[in-house]
Design a protein around this motif. Sequence first.
Motif, PDB file in Angstrom:
ATOM      1  N   ALA A 100       0.830  -1.204   0.000  1.00 32.91           N
ATOM      2  CA  ALA A 100       0.000   0.000   0.000  1.00 32.91           C
ATOM      3  C   ALA A 100       0.868   1.259   0.000  1.00 32.91           C
ATOM      4  O   ALA A 100       0.578   2.229  -0.726  1.00 32.91           O
ATOM      5  CB  ALA A 100      -0.928  -0.006   1.213  1.00 32.91           C
ATOM      6  N   LEU A 101       1.939   1.262   0.786  1.00 33.27           N
ATOM      7  CA  LEU A 101       2.834   2.422   0.835  1.00 33.27           C
ATOM      8  C   LEU A 101       3.574   2.603  -0.493  1.00 33.27           C
ATOM      9  O   LEU A 101       3.751   3.729  -0.972  1.00 33.27           O
ATOM     10  CB  LEU A 101       3.827   2.274   1.980  1.00 33.27           C
ATOM     11  CG  LEU A 101       3.259   2.484   3.388  1.00 33.27           C
ATOM     12  CD1 LEU A 101       4.276   2.070   4.444  1.00 33.27           C
ATOM     13  CD2 LEU A 101       2.836   3.935   3.594  1.00 33.27           C
ATOM     14  N   ILE A 102       3.997   1.493  -1.096  1.00 35.69           N
ATOM     15  CA  ILE A 102       4.672   1.574  -2.395  1.00 35.69           C
ATOM     16  C   ILE A 102       3.712   2.114  -3.457  1.00 35.69           C
ATOM     17  O   ILE A 102       4.092   2.945  -4.292  1.00 35.69           O
ATOM     18  CB  ILE A 102       5.223   0.193  -2.809  1.00 35.69           C
ATOM     19  CG1 ILE A 102       6.388  -0.202  -1.898  1.00 35.69           C
ATOM     20  CG2 ILE A 102       5.677   0.199  -4.269  1.00 35.69           C
ATOM     21  CD1 ILE A 102       6.830  -1.644  -2.059  1.00 35.69           C
ATOM     22  N   ALA A 103       2.467   1.658  -3.412  1.00 33.25           N
ATOM     23  CA  ALA A 103       1.467   2.146  -4.367  1.00 33.25           C
ATOM     24  C   ALA A 103       1.237   3.652  -4.192  1.00 33.25           C
ATOM     25  O   ALA A 103       1.143   4.400  -5.175  1.00 33.25           O
ATOM     26  CB  ALA A 103       0.159   1.389  -4.183  1.00 33.25           C
ATOM     27  N   ALA A 104       1.168   4.092  -2.927  1.00 34.02           N
ATOM     28  CA  ALA A 104       0.967   5.522  -2.666  1.00 34.02           C
ATOM     29  C   ALA A 104       2.148   6.343  -3.171  1.00 34.02           C
ATOM     30  O   ALA A 104       1.971   7.419  -3.765  1.00 34.02           O
ATOM     31  CB  ALA A 104       0.759   5.745  -1.162  1.00 34.02           C
ATOM     32  N   ALA A 105       3.361   5.849  -2.933  1.00 31.62           N
ATOM     33  CA  ALA A 105       4.562   6.554  -3.410  1.00 31.62           C
ATOM     34  C   ALA A 105       4.576   6.607  -4.937  1.00 31.62           C
ATOM     35  O   ALA A 105       4.976   7.621  -5.534  1.00 31.62           O
ATOM     36  CB  ALA A 105       5.819   5.853  -2.889  1.00 31.62           C
ATOM     37  N   THR A 106       4.132   5.534  -5.575  1.00 33.44           N
ATOM     38  CA  THR A 106       4.103   5.477  -7.042  1.00 33.44           C
ATOM     39  C   THR A 106       3.092   6.471  -7.606  1.00 33.44           C
ATOM     40  O   THR A 106       3.362   7.160  -8.607  1.00 33.44           O
ATOM     41  CB  THR A 106       3.770   4.057  -7.515  1.00 33.44           C
ATOM     42  OG1 THR A 106       4.711   3.133  -6.962  1.00 33.44           O
ATOM     43  CG2 THR A 106       3.798   3.961  -9.032  1.00 33.44           C
TER      44      THR A 106
END
Length: 274
Positions: free
Chosen positions: A212-218
């Motif tokens: 979820a954090l990686i998706a938000a950063a992306t």
Amino acid sequence: MPRFLILYQLNQSECNALSYMIQNIGGIMFDPYLSLDGARSILVLLLAIAQPIMGYWPQWRRWSHTTPSRSARLQTPVVPIEWAFAIWGVIFTACLAFAIWQVMPARLVDPLLRPIGWLAIAVFSLTTAWEYYVPKYDLGWPSVGLIVATLIGLLLIMAQLKAAEPLDVPTFWLVAAPFQLFAGWISAAVFVNASSTLRLAGAKQGRLQSIALIAAATVLGGVVTFISGAAIYGLAIAWALLGIVVANIVRQPDRAVAICAGTAIPVVIAAALV
């Protein structure tokens, strides 16, 4: 008149002329820096120097904790591999190059550098404060606040530069490029810092939370890259994502997180090319 008196008078005249010349040269050189623009440019330079000094200060002074030791203790799947953090050296060097360029007399009254200079003072101050806070007090919520505020300042600088396009070559490489690189890395670092802080607070930071954090950063990186067209910004986020991929292969194997981060890399890069 005695010869020695004549020589004395000549020497006095030469000394007076030399003194007058030195005063004039000193006035020409230093008067511009007595203005508000001059004070701003000097403060930018001092803070650009302070960033790397504060970064290494805990090691030099043998503090009980350093930023790397704090990060290692609170590692999560979204913390990049250790060598990825070497980008800080490039960022600090680029900021110093910008600081030296903007402090030159010809740049003091540059209308673009005035707002960027004040924002740079805020960004460099916040970064230095973060570098002091984390070794002293750990990766708590205040550290998240500092890094979010830093990102806001960097994005405001990018907006100023976007509005001033097209930029000449020196302005791009000595102003835009350093702040794009800085902003891209900090955009990823916000989520890394948040993940470590959540773990410190006792929240689970497993696979789903990491994805979820990686998706938000992306999403953040992709949107900013698309709007700004800042390729260097996108490459900095891609570098952070690559560090996450490697960390989830060699440090704490998690194929799902590695695949997620790896898939995000071309997405961010493509956003700069659209």
